[in-house]
Design a protein around this motif. Structure first.
Motif, PDB file in Angstrom:
ATOM      1  N   ILE A 190       0.838  -1.205   0.000  1.00  0.00           N
ATOM      2  CA  ILE A 190       0.000   0.000   0.000  1.00  0.00           C
ATOM      3  C   ILE A 190       0.871   1.253   0.000  1.00  0.00           C
ATOM      4  N   LEU A 191       1.969   1.219   0.766  1.00  0.00           N
ATOM      5  CA  LEU A 191       2.867   2.378   0.810  1.00  0.00           C
ATOM      6  C   LEU A 191       3.526   2.632  -0.542  1.00  0.00           C
ATOM      7  N   ILE A 192       3.846   1.570  -1.262  1.00  0.00           N
ATOM      8  CA  ILE A 192       4.404   1.746  -2.605  1.00  0.00           C
ATOM      9  C   ILE A 192       3.392   2.465  -3.490  1.00  0.00           C
ATOM     10  N   GLY A 193       2.113   2.088  -3.356  1.00  0.00           N
ATOM     11  CA  GLY A 193       1.067   2.765  -4.102  1.00  0.00           C
ATOM     12  C   GLY A 193       0.949   4.237  -3.725  1.00  0.00           C
ATOM     13  N   GLN A 194       1.094   4.547  -2.445  1.00  0.00           N
ATOM     14  CA  GLN A 194       1.037   5.941  -2.002  1.00  0.00           C
ATOM     15  C   GLN A 194       2.219   6.741  -2.529  1.00  0.00           C
ATOM     16  N   LEU A 195       3.379   6.101  -2.596  1.00  0.00           N
ATOM     17  CA  LEU A 195       4.544   6.785  -3.154  1.00  0.00           C
ATOM     18  C   LEU A 195       4.333   7.112  -4.624  1.00  0.00           C
ATOM     19  N   LEU A 196       3.718   6.193  -5.355  1.00  0.00           N
ATOM     20  CA  LEU A 196       3.428   6.443  -6.764  1.00  0.00           C
ATOM     21  C   LEU A 196       2.463   7.616  -6.935  1.00  0.00           C
ATOM     22  N   LYS A 197       1.497   7.689  -6.030  1.00  0.00           N
ATOM     23  CA  LYS A 197       0.449   8.700  -6.160  1.00  0.00           C
ATOM     24  C   LYS A 197       0.869  10.053  -5.580  1.00  0.00           C
ATOM     25  N   LYS A 198       1.480  10.037  -4.371  1.00  0.00           N
ATOM     26  CA  LYS A 198       1.752  11.280  -3.652  1.00  0.00           C
ATOM     27  C   LYS A 198       3.221  11.674  -3.638  1.00  0.00           C
ATOM     28  N   GLY A 199       4.100  10.718  -3.936  1.00  0.00           N
ATOM     29  CA  GLY A 199       5.524  11.001  -3.867  1.00  0.00           C
ATOM     30  C   GLY A 199       6.048  10.892  -2.439  1.00  0.00           C
ATOM     31  N   LEU A 200       7.318  11.206  -2.272  1.00  0.00           N
ATOM     32  CA  LEU A 200       7.956  11.150  -0.960  1.00  0.00           C
ATOM     33  C   LEU A 200       7.801  12.504  -0.276  1.00  0.00           C
ATOM     34  N   THR A 201       6.980  12.547   0.756  1.00  0.00           N
ATOM     35  CA  THR A 201       6.692  13.791   1.460  1.00  0.00           C
ATOM     36  C   THR A 201       6.865  13.577   2.961  1.00  0.00           C
ATOM     37  N   VAL A 202       6.683  14.654   3.721  1.00  0.00           N
ATOM     38  CA  VAL A 202       6.774  14.546   5.178  1.00  0.00           C
ATOM     39  C   VAL A 202       5.606  13.753   5.737  1.00  0.00           C
ATOM     40  N   VAL A 203       4.612  13.475   4.922  1.00  0.00           N
ATOM     41  CA  VAL A 203       3.480  12.660   5.360  1.00  0.00           C
ATOM     42  C   VAL A 203       3.742  11.182   5.095  1.00  0.00           C
ATOM     43  N   THR A 204       4.269  10.861   3.900  1.00  0.00           N
ATOM     44  CA  THR A 204       4.505   9.460   3.553  1.00  0.00           C
ATOM     45  C   THR A 204       5.779   8.905   4.193  1.00  0.00           C
ATOM     46  N   ALA A 205       6.786   9.756   4.412  1.00  0.00           N
ATOM     47  CA  ALA A 205       8.064   9.281   4.954  1.00  0.00           C
ATOM     48  C   ALA A 205       7.924   8.609   6.320  1.00  0.00           C
ATOM     49  N   PRO A 206       7.194   9.191   7.298  1.00  0.00           N
ATOM     50  CA  PRO A 206       7.058   8.503   8.590  1.00  0.00           C
ATOM     51  C   PRO A 206       6.383   7.144   8.475  1.00  0.00           C
ATOM     52  N   LYS A 207       5.447   7.011   7.529  1.00  0.00           N
ATOM     53  CA  LYS A 207       4.771   5.730   7.336  1.00  0.00           C
ATOM     54  C   LYS A 207       5.761   4.661   6.881  1.00  0.00           C
ATOM     55  N   ILE A 208       6.672   5.049   5.996  1.00  0.00           N
ATOM     56  CA  ILE A 208       7.683   4.109   5.510  1.00  0.00           C
ATOM     57  C   ILE A 208       8.620   3.704   6.640  1.00  0.00           C
ATOM     58  N   TYR A 209       9.017   4.676   7.443  1.00  0.00           N
ATOM     59  CA  TYR A 209       9.906   4.394   8.574  1.00  0.00           C
ATOM     60  C   TYR A 209       9.246   3.435   9.560  1.00  0.00           C
ATOM     61  N   VAL A 210       7.976   3.669   9.850  1.00  0.00           N
ATOM     62  CA  VAL A 210       7.249   2.817  10.786  1.00  0.00           C
ATOM     63  C   VAL A 210       7.099   1.400  10.224  1.00  0.00           C
ATOM     64  N   SER A 211       6.824   1.295   8.927  1.00  0.00           N
ATOM     65  CA  SER A 211       6.687  -0.035   8.322  1.00  0.00           C
ATOM     66  C   SER A 211       8.005  -0.801   8.384  1.00  0.00           C
ATOM     67  N   ALA A 212       9.135  -0.087   8.246  1.00  0.00           N
ATOM     68  CA  ALA A 212      10.445  -0.741   8.356  1.00  0.00           C
ATOM     69  C   ALA A 212      10.682  -1.243   9.778  1.00  0.00           C
ATOM     70  N   MET A 213      10.266  -0.462  10.767  1.00  0.00           N
ATOM     71  CA  MET A 213      10.355  -0.910  12.163  1.00  0.00           C
ATOM     72  C   MET A 213       9.566  -2.200  12.367  1.00  0.00           C
ATOM     73  N   TYR A 214       8.369  -2.228  11.806  1.00  0.00           N
ATOM     74  CA  TYR A 214       7.518  -3.418  11.924  1.00  0.00           C
ATOM     75  C   TYR A 214       8.186  -4.625  11.265  1.00  0.00           C
ATOM     76  N   TRP A 215       8.757  -4.396  10.080  1.00  0.00           N
ATOM     77  CA  TRP A 215       9.379  -5.503   9.351  1.00  0.00           C
ATOM     78  C   TRP A 215      10.579  -6.061  10.123  1.00  0.00           C
ATOM     79  N   HIS A 216      11.375  -5.176  10.724  1.00  0.00           N
ATOM     80  CA  HIS A 216      12.500  -5.643  11.533  1.00  0.00           C
ATOM     81  C   HIS A 216      12.003  -6.435  12.744  1.00  0.00           C
ATOM     82  N   PHE A 217      10.898  -6.003  13.304  1.00  0.00           N
ATOM     83  CA  PHE A 217      10.340  -6.691  14.469  1.00  0.00           C
ATOM     84  C   PHE A 217       9.957  -8.128  14.119  1.00  0.00           C
ATOM     85  N   ILE A 218       9.227  -8.323  13.015  1.00  0.00           N
ATOM     86  CA  ILE A 218       8.818  -9.681  12.674  1.00  0.00           C
ATOM     87  C   ILE A 218      10.011 -10.530  12.249  1.00  0.00           C
TER      88      ILE A 218
END
Length: 209
Positions: free
Chosen positions: A162-190
């Motif tokens: 879903i985040l990849i889709g948001q990047l395609l639509k909205k680009g890399l912004t101060v809104v999308t960047a924290p979401k990507i960082y949080v998803s990476a935290m989640y991925w490291h956790f699992i």
């Protein structure tokens, strides 16, 4: 006389970046609390598994059931996916959207490969060995713990997709960047949880400990 630079076009008003950054910080803080709850849940599942791991009834024991080469391959794939998520974050810090999306896509593909191997493993146990969740207390604890982790991997794959889709639509912004960082935290956790599963469930089980 110099003219102030106009704000970059990010789809947000000039006063919104600070607000968005604050929201990003709040999301990260809230997510740390969420991960704490997830750690407690997995800790409970690990404790249950360790309590029931010798309750095999008429079914095979862990040393008779598990195939370490396939599980080791799945572990390697998931660990590599953790590395590619790091590369994605580095690309984000550089502001390189194309590289960011590329590494996120690789992470998703590796996550899918891991999930396919896990599903194949379960199918072998259930179909070939006739080893279901109701065979014994050990099998119930095993399928619950490993399956719960697999569900988290699937959620992570969907989330990053879903985040990849948001990047395609909205680009890399101060809104999308924290979401990507949080998803990476989640991925490291699992990924970290899987290392514990591989050690406690598979390695110690195969060794008969």
């Amino acid at each position: 006389m110099t003219t102030p630079h106009a704000p970059k076009a990010t789809g947000a008003l000039p006063h919104e970046p600070d607000k968005a950054t604050l929201e990003g910080r709040n999301k990260i803080l809230a997510f740390w609390l969420f991960l704490g709850g997830e750690a407690v849940l997995f800790g409970t599942l690990f404790a249950t598994f360790l309590t029931l791991r010798n309750q095999v009834a008429d079914g095979p024991s862990a040393s008779e059931l598990f195939s370490l080469p396939m599980t080791a391959a799945a572990t390697f794939i998931l660990l590599v996916s953790s590395l590619t998520s790091v590369f994605a974050i580095q690309a984000m810090h550089r502001g390189n959207k194309e590289s960011l999306m590329g590494w996120l896509s690789v992470t998703v593909l590796l996550g899918l490969a891991f999930l396919i191997l896990e599903i194949y493993e379960f199918s072998v146990y259930m179909i070939h060995d006739d080893y279901s969740m109701t065979t014994s207390a050990f099998s119930s604890a095993f399928y619950t713990l490993v399956g719960f982790h697999g569900a988290h991997v699937l959620f992570g794959i969907l989330w990053i997709g879903i985040l990849i889709g948001q990047l395609l639509k909205k680009g890399l912004t101060v809104v999308t960047a924290p979401k990507i960082y949080v998803s990476a935290m989640y991925w490291h956790f699992i990924d970290v949880v899987w290392v514990f599963i591989f050690t406690v469930v598979y390695l110690l089980g195969k060794a008969g400990v």
